[in-house]
Design a protein around this motif. Structure first.
Motif, mmCIF file in Angstrom:
data_model
loop_
_atom_site.group_PDB
_atom_site.id
_atom_site.type_symbol
_atom_site.label_atom_id
_atom_site.label_comp_id
_atom_site.label_asym_id
_atom_site.label_seq_id
_atom_site.Cartn_x
_atom_site.Cartn_y
_atom_site.Cartn_z
ATOM 1 N N GLY A 136 107.678 -13.662 71.243
ATOM 2 C CA GLY A 136 108.672 -13.740 72.312
ATOM 3 C C GLY A 136 108.611 -15.075 73.033
ATOM 4 O O GLY A 136 109.644 -15.662 73.387
ATOM 5 N N ASP A 137 107.389 -15.556 73.240
ATOM 6 C CA ASP A 137 107.208 -16.868 73.870
ATOM 7 C C ASP A 137 107.857 -17.960 73.012
ATOM 8 O O ASP A 137 108.550 -18.849 73.523
ATOM 9 C CB ASP A 137 105.700 -17.128 74.055
ATOM 10 N N SER B 121 102.734 -4.703 79.257
ATOM 11 C CA SER B 121 103.237 -6.081 79.193
ATOM 12 C C SER B 121 102.592 -6.947 80.269
ATOM 13 O O SER B 121 102.224 -8.094 80.001
ATOM 14 C CB SER B 121 104.746 -6.107 79.432
ATOM 15 N N ALA B 122 102.481 -6.394 81.467
ATOM 16 C CA ALA B 122 101.867 -7.146 82.563
ATOM 17 C C ALA B 122 100.430 -7.518 82.215
ATOM 18 O O ALA B 122 100.007 -8.661 82.402
ATOM 19 C CB ALA B 122 101.908 -6.327 83.856
ATOM 20 N N VAL B 123 99.676 -6.541 81.696
ATOM 21 C CA VAL B 123 98.279 -6.816 81.323
ATOM 22 C C VAL B 123 98.236 -7.873 80.221
ATOM 23 O O VAL B 123 97.428 -8.811 80.267
ATOM 24 C CB VAL B 123 97.567 -5.520 80.872
ATOM 25 N N ALA B 124 99.115 -7.734 79.232
ATOM 26 C CA ALA B 124 99.144 -8.712 78.139
ATOM 27 C C ALA B 124 99.440 -10.117 78.668
ATOM 28 O O ALA B 124 98.808 -11.091 78.242
ATOM 29 C CB ALA B 124 100.184 -8.318 77.096
ATOM 30 N N LEU B 125 100.378 -10.232 79.606
ATOM 31 C CA LEU B 125 100.719 -11.550 80.150
ATOM 32 C C LEU B 125 99.543 -12.138 80.929
ATOM 33 O O LEU B 125 99.263 -13.334 80.843
ATOM 34 C CB LEU B 125 101.973 -11.473 81.029
ATOM 35 N N MET B 286 105.023 -26.355 78.763
ATOM 36 C CA MET B 286 103.749 -26.071 79.436
ATOM 37 C C MET B 286 102.873 -25.109 78.633
ATOM 38 O O MET B 286 103.312 -24.053 78.209
ATOM 39 C CB MET B 286 104.019 -25.458 80.812
ATOM 40 N N GLU B 287 101.606 -25.489 78.468
ATOM 41 C CA GLU B 287 100.662 -24.666 77.708
ATOM 42 C C GLU B 287 100.020 -23.580 78.579
ATOM 43 O O GLU B 287 99.381 -22.671 78.061
ATOM 44 C CB GLU B 287 99.566 -25.547 77.098
ATOM 45 N N ASN B 288 100.144 -23.698 79.897
ATOM 46 C CA ASN B 288 99.534 -22.710 80.799
ATOM 47 C C ASN B 288 100.552 -21.696 81.315
ATOM 48 O O ASN B 288 100.319 -21.017 82.307
ATOM 49 C CB ASN B 288 98.851 -23.419 81.979
ATOM 50 N N VAL B 289 101.686 -21.631 80.606
ATOM 51 C CA VAL B 289 102.741 -20.696 80.981
ATOM 52 C C VAL B 289 103.094 -19.855 79.756
ATOM 53 O O VAL B 289 103.185 -20.388 78.655
ATOM 54 C CB VAL B 289 103.987 -21.470 81.483
ATOM 55 N N VAL B 290 103.242 -18.553 79.961
ATOM 56 C CA VAL B 290 103.712 -17.686 78.886
ATOM 57 C C VAL B 290 105.107 -17.204 79.261
ATOM 58 O O VAL B 290 105.317 -16.675 80.360
ATOM 59 C CB VAL B 290 102.771 -16.490 78.673
#
Lengths: 330, 330
Positions: A136-137, B121-125, B286-290
């Motif tokens: 998804g990302d 989903s929240a936990v995965a993110l 950005m690598e620190n953003v999903v």
């Protein structure tokens, strides 16, 4: 200042390293404050020659990461005074433990240093494969969302049956976390564990038949090499998902790739590979596969913990105190 | 065969749809078996004209997805006979509830249909941002692993303090799952909840000050719009991570982007955006953003659940029985 000034190496205990362990990327200066690090990897000498020299210089302890096989013929024969191997890895498949025992060499493990990290990685990979998080990302970054609209449906983790192979320090932590997702936990291990209430399967194929997801968190041994075979993958089936955070060769990777290519299993989350860092090229384009660069243990927190543990084990060894995390004492 | 033959539409109750809800991607044939679906989106007529026609034809119920604002002037004025709006979304910010109440229109919500999905989903993110899962997948796919070697260190989730904003059906499920990771849970909500043991903060800035990670799982209302402001982001700080699975406008997105660009917070996992499917271009590299395409609810299981719930609510409405998931009964 704690680390100011150059320590007098002559007063520090000597510790041999064949390769720099991952923890050195952060903690090399601290190690060098406490130990005289004899670095084979910085020497132009052939390894046997270097080891003989190190042995003559009185090396009795070694820090071992996972990069080099430590066997009798290649390494130990050249180090007759070696008495302690302190490993920085969760798995010990690179060390010939029987040979160490025969020679009276103690071996310490990473203990629980990486267990939380590996367990949360396993959970993340499971959700990622089921819910297409990385995919998804990618979809968003390449602009698919604004062009194609709604992303494809995933599968809910909550309520799934998860079979864990290897219910040690990491496997137990995976189980505990997945229980909170409402998952039913099955497991396989060398022996049934009376202390847990999860359903035990002595046969991995039977475990796979009864699981929606299989997670591998066992040691790589002669018994577990290619344990995930054609038969086990067939039993997991086309709706099944497999996650491996243990060691690549536990899966017959060629067969796994075939099952994925032919759509005979639903997806895979892989932190380890048979010939890492090389991975089968077929996996690169797959949207139902999550690829991770052996990163399950890579956190600032685990590196701090393993630094403390390795230092503690070496200090215990050099002062004739009990080792902190012995897998094999002498 | 269950769905063989064309149903006699004259015998089916009429249900209006302004836009096709996501659940139609799978369940449209089943809906059409049970209801005469009046589809505004397939008509060439201007919407007010179409609505007037539908009203004359006796439409009393509507299925509403999140794509269209349902207000008095635009929609309800044209449908004086409307008595029930069945929504397919977790959030209800697109419906003018006060206006519905005034007109005696019942509204049903998605209930818990998506709660497990959104919580996982929240936990995965959270894990993905802390442990660089999607970034690691990208690293492997572009060949970085075999060239650059060891991937960068992430941060362990276990033991972190997580502040949850909105402790409803989804927030509670997030909390339960994160507790199993050894996280300490803080929360903010409209009112303190005597039934939970987590620490309550009435002030979001104070919550952010005390949290390593903030997760947004509250409704979008006039009170929560841009609740995550410059002040809250400053309080979260440069080691802090934010995850949003609720609604984009709860965060002041322009400020979030600035904080990320300037390194003033550590990372973000975003399933929703202010102007989705358009996202701020700064985030793409950005690598620190999903980045997730509003997918927290997108599972086969939730679609099955919401289909059953919407169908059940409509059947209850048409047979004068109590609605299954009323947010506002009349």
């Amino acid at each position: 200042m704690e680390f100011a000034g150059k320590p007098n190496l002559k007063n520090l205990p000597k510790v041999l390293l064949l390769r720099p362990p991952p923890v050195f990327t952060i903690y090399e200066p601290e190690f060098s404050q406490h130990f005289d690090c004899i670095k084979a990897y910085e020497s132009p000498l052939p390894l046997p020659h270097f080891l003989t020299t190190a042995n003559s210089a009185g090396v009795t302890a070694m820090i071992a990461s996972g990069h080099t096989q430590i066997t009798g013929v290649d390494i130990l024969d050249h180090l007759p005074n070696l008495r302690c191997i302190v490993t920085t890895t969760a798995g010990l498949n690179h060390i010939d433990l029987a040979e160490c025992r025969r020679r009276g060499i103690a071996v310490t493990s990473a203990g629980d240093s990486y267990s939380d990290d590996c367990a949360e990685s396993a959970v993340a990979l499971v959700i990622d494969v089921l819910r297409n998080v990385s995919s998804g990302d990618r979809f968003v970054r390449i602009g698919g969302w604004s062009v194609d609209g709604q992303f494809r449906l995933g599968n809910r983790l909550s309520g799934k049956t998860v079979g864990i192979i290897g219910l040690g320090s990491i496997g137990c932590r995976i189980a505990k976390r997945l229980e909170a997702f409402g998952c039913r936990i099955l497991y396989n291990s060398r022996k049934e564990k009376p202390s847990v209430s999860y359903t035990f399967y002595s046969d991995v194929t039977e475990l796979a038949t009864n699981s929606d997801v299989i997670i591998i968190s066992c040691a790589l041994t002669d018994q577990t090499r290619h344990m995930i075979s054609t038969e086990v993958l067939s039993a997991l089936g086309k709706e099944g998902v497999i996650v491996n955070i243990a060691r690549g060769p536990i899966i017959d990777e060629k067969e796994l790739v075939r099952f994925l290519v032919e759509g005979k299993i639903a997806g895979a989350g892989l932190d380890v590979f048979e010939k890492e860092p090389n991975i089968p090229k077929e996996l690169i384009a797959m949207e139902n596969v999550v690829l991770s660069p052996h990163a399950a243990f890579l956190t600032h927190e685990s590196f701090r913990d393993i630094f403390e543990l390795v230092k503690g084990n070496l200090e215990a060894f050099f002062s004739n105190k009990p080792l902190l995390s012995p897998v094999m004492d002498v």
